[in-house]
Design a protein around this motif. Structure first.
Motif, PDB file in Angstrom:
ATOM      1  N   ALA A 128       0.730  -1.377   0.059  1.00  0.00           N
ATOM      2  CA  ALA A 128       0.015   0.153  -0.095  1.00  0.00           C
ATOM      3  C   ALA A 128       0.791   1.303   0.011  1.00  0.00           C
ATOM      4  CB  ALA A 128      -0.875   0.041   1.160  1.00  0.00           C
ATOM      5  N   ASP A 129       2.094   1.299   0.796  1.00  0.00           N
ATOM      6  CA  ASP A 129       2.689   2.250   0.978  1.00  0.00           C
ATOM      7  C   ASP A 129       3.544   2.434  -0.705  1.00  0.00           C
ATOM      8  OD1 ASP A 129       2.273   3.294   3.218  1.00  0.00           O
ATOM      9  OD2 ASP A 129       4.118   2.313   4.288  1.00  0.00           O
ATOM     10  N   ILE A 130       3.879   1.577  -1.187  1.00  0.00           N
ATOM     11  CA  ILE A 130       4.640   1.186  -2.481  1.00  0.00           C
ATOM     12  C   ILE A 130       3.481   2.171  -3.398  1.00  0.00           C
ATOM     13  CG2 ILE A 130       5.424   0.069  -4.312  1.00  0.00           C
ATOM     14  CD1 ILE A 130       6.211  -2.010  -2.204  1.00  0.00           C
ATOM     15  N   VAL A 131       2.195   1.670  -3.465  1.00  0.00           N
ATOM     16  CA  VAL A 131       1.470   2.384  -4.387  1.00  0.00           C
ATOM     17  C   VAL A 131       1.505   3.815  -4.280  1.00  0.00           C
ATOM     18  CG1 VAL A 131      -0.954   2.362  -5.061  1.00  0.00           C
ATOM     19  CG2 VAL A 131       0.121   0.126  -4.667  1.00  0.00           C
ATOM     20  N   ALA A 132       1.323   4.246  -3.078  1.00  0.00           N
ATOM     21  CA  ALA A 132       1.139   5.759  -2.809  1.00  0.00           C
ATOM     22  C   ALA A 132       2.473   6.535  -2.960  1.00  0.00           C
ATOM     23  CB  ALA A 132       0.981   5.975  -1.142  1.00  0.00           C
ATOM     24  N   LEU A 133       3.543   5.833  -2.733  1.00  0.00           N
ATOM     25  CA  LEU A 133       4.941   6.432  -3.167  1.00  0.00           C
ATOM     26  C   LEU A 133       5.191   6.498  -4.593  1.00  0.00           C
ATOM     27  CD1 LEU A 133       7.247   4.959  -0.307  1.00  0.00           C
ATOM     28  CD2 LEU A 133       6.416   7.292  -0.594  1.00  0.00           C
ATOM     29  N   ALA A 134       4.906   5.474  -5.204  1.00  0.00           N
ATOM     30  CA  ALA A 134       5.150   5.509  -6.712  1.00  0.00           C
ATOM     31  C   ALA A 134       4.231   6.445  -7.498  1.00  0.00           C
ATOM     32  CB  ALA A 134       4.796   3.809  -7.249  1.00  0.00           C
ATOM     33  N   ALA A 135       3.038   6.733  -7.214  1.00  0.00           N
ATOM     34  CA  ALA A 135       2.272   7.955  -7.661  1.00  0.00           C
ATOM     35  C   ALA A 135       2.913   8.993  -7.297  1.00  0.00           C
ATOM     36  CB  ALA A 135       0.813   7.737  -6.850  1.00  0.00           C
ATOM     37  N   ARG A 136       3.268   9.528  -6.061  1.00  0.00           N
ATOM     38  CA  ARG A 136       3.852  10.435  -5.840  1.00  0.00           C
ATOM     39  C   ARG A 136       4.954  10.893  -6.704  1.00  0.00           C
ATOM     40  NH1 ARG A 136       7.576  10.742  -0.500  1.00  0.00           N
ATOM     41  NH2 ARG A 136       8.846   9.527  -2.063  1.00  0.00           N
ATOM     42  N   ASP A 137       6.030   9.935  -6.862  1.00  0.00           N
ATOM     43  CA  ASP A 137       7.103   9.866  -7.645  1.00  0.00           C
ATOM     44  C   ASP A 137       6.746  10.096  -9.081  1.00  0.00           C
ATOM     45  OD1 ASP A 137       8.622   9.804  -5.330  1.00  0.00           O
ATOM     46  OD2 ASP A 137       8.809   7.577  -5.471  1.00  0.00           O
ATOM     47  N   ALA A 138       5.790   9.629  -9.567  1.00  0.00           N
ATOM     48  CA  ALA A 138       5.525   9.596 -11.091  1.00  0.00           C
ATOM     49  C   ALA A 138       4.891  10.984 -11.123  1.00  0.00           C
ATOM     50  CB  ALA A 138       4.178   8.675 -11.311  1.00  0.00           C
ATOM     51  N   VAL A 139       4.023  11.635 -10.459  1.00  0.00           N
ATOM     52  CA  VAL A 139       3.714  13.267 -10.552  1.00  0.00           C
ATOM     53  C   VAL A 139       4.898  13.909 -10.489  1.00  0.00           C
ATOM     54  CG1 VAL A 139       2.755  15.017  -9.326  1.00  0.00           C
ATOM     55  CG2 VAL A 139       1.633  12.789  -9.323  1.00  0.00           C
ATOM     56  N   PHE A 140       5.869  13.921  -9.694  1.00  0.00           N
ATOM     57  CA  PHE A 140       7.007  14.775  -9.631  1.00  0.00           C
ATOM     58  C   PHE A 140       7.940  14.581 -10.899  1.00  0.00           C
ATOM     59  CE2 PHE A 140      11.513  15.892  -8.135  1.00  0.00           C
ATOM     60  CZ  PHE A 140      11.302  17.260  -8.089  1.00  0.00           C
ATOM     61  N   TRP A 141       8.178  13.166 -11.101  1.00  0.00           N
ATOM     62  CA  TRP A 141       8.904  13.013 -12.631  1.00  0.00           C
ATOM     63  C   TRP A 141       8.329  13.722 -13.877  1.00  0.00           C
ATOM     64  CZ3 TRP A 141       8.462  10.890 -17.630  1.00  0.00           C
ATOM     65  CH2 TRP A 141       9.458  10.340 -18.188  1.00  0.00           C
ATOM     66  N   SER A 142       6.949  13.736 -13.941  1.00  0.00           N
ATOM     67  CA  SER A 142       6.320  14.411 -14.987  1.00  0.00           C
ATOM     68  C   SER A 142       6.172  16.005 -15.006  1.00  0.00           C
ATOM     69  CB  SER A 142       4.974  13.939 -15.060  1.00  0.00           C
ATOM     70  OG  SER A 142       4.862  12.464 -15.102  1.00  0.00           O
ATOM     71  N   GLY A 143       6.840  16.421 -13.890  1.00  0.00           N
ATOM     72  CA  GLY A 143       7.111  18.000 -13.949  1.00  0.00           C
ATOM     73  C   GLY A 143       5.713  18.477 -12.770  1.00  0.00           C
ATOM     74  N   GLY A 144       5.023  17.707 -12.036  1.00  0.00           N
ATOM     75  CA  GLY A 144       4.372  18.193 -10.935  1.00  0.00           C
ATOM     76  C   GLY A 144       4.881  18.363  -9.929  1.00  0.00           C
TER      77      GLY A 144
END
Length: 302
Positions: A128-144
């Motif tokens: 569950a933490d992996i899913v949440a962290l992966a989403a956060r990192d995906a946003v930042f990687w994309s310029g968010g």
């Protein structure tokens, strides 16, 4: 009239979250969560997930939206407990096999991160933490915007296809979306039985019709910058170019029109509200040690 929709844009999946979820307050630090939860037990957990996500996105940038969508679909059914990762069994059809979830992608990224974490810190970091962290990192990687989230979620043991009926329809109007207890909508398919939304710009409607005429596998980006996290989605709504009914209705509904205008004119304001909303969403119905576990394998309960 719509054909199959392509991979969703980061903004499209979370358009209502910034205001609908912002009205929900589960309490910061619920169920023993903390920003430094893995500081002693697995200090490199954040970095392992981030490196895994970044490596995957370098090969396929569209996976950024997929990871954010996965987090969204996980939290809105039974809470943020990685129930979306569980495979179906002989006696149970899991959430991931629901029609609303069949186009989800990124499961292999979750598996990769989990394998590495189990090597470094066995039995410590939840899926569950992996899913949440992966989403956060995906946003930042994309310029968010970067946002930190408390950690310590446990993995749920329930994943049933019938629970996914709670995901709102992409044909919902503004009032229906606002009434939805947790907001959001499943964007896996267009419905071929619906007429053209009269709120759409007529020329844009013709473009969609032409795209759909090529077959059910046709893709239509939900905004012009599908792999970049920005406010282009809201500017499209101002131009009457929202792809789904649940998109354009945000501008035609009086309760949400001012939000669309604000985010279209001020990307920084959208980023700030998005950060707050993601934090609150990540706390939805979090499981603790009394009603959850740390899975050895994200695809099955222990």
């Amino acid at each position: 009239m719509w054909g199959r929709v392509g991979m969703v844009n980061l903004i499209s999946m979370l358009v209502l979250m910034t205001k609908v979820i912002s009205s929900y307050n589960p309490g910061f630090g619920a169920n023993g969560l903390s920003m430094n939860y893995y500081l002693m037990s697995c200090p490199f957990a954040d970095n392992i997930v981030k490196d895994t996500v970044n490596k995957a996105l370098q090969s396929d940038p569209t996976l950024a939206a997929a990871l954010l969508r996965m987090h969204f679909h996980d939290c809105f059914i039974e809470g943020c407990d990685a129930s979306i990762l569980l495979d179906s069994t002989k006696n149970n059809t899991a959430e991931k096999d629901s029609p609303a979830n069949l186009s989800l992608r990124g499961y292999d990224i979750m598996d990769d991160a989990k394998q590495q974490l189990e090597t470094q810190c066995p039995g410590v970091v939840s899926c569950a933490d992996i899913v949440a962290l992966a989403a956060r990192d995906a946003v930042f990687w994309s310029g968010g915007p970067y946002y930190d989230i408390p950690k310590g979620r446990k993995d749920g043991r329930r994943s049933k296809i019938e629970d996914t009926i709670n995901l709102p329809s992409p044909t919902f109007n503004g009032s229906e979306l606002i009434r939805c207890p947790r907001g959001g909508c499943s964007l896996s398919n267009f419905d071929s039985t619906h007429d053209v939304d009269p709120a759409l710009d007529s020329n844009f409607a013709k473009i969609l019709s032409k795209t759909c005429s090529t077959g059910d596998t046709a893709e239509q980006p939900l905004d012009a910058t599908r792999n970049t996290f920005d406010n282009a989605y809201y500017n499209a709504l101002l131009q009457k170019a929202g792809v789904l009914t649940s998109d354009q209705t945000l501008y035609t509904t009086s309760k949400t029109r001012s939000i669309v205008n604000g985010y279209a004119m001020n990307q920084a304001m959208f980023f700030y509200d998005f950060q707050q909303a993601m934090l609150k969403m990540s706390l939805l119905d979090v499981k603790d040690g009394s009603n959850g576990e740390v899975r050895d394998n994200c695809r099955k309960i222990n």
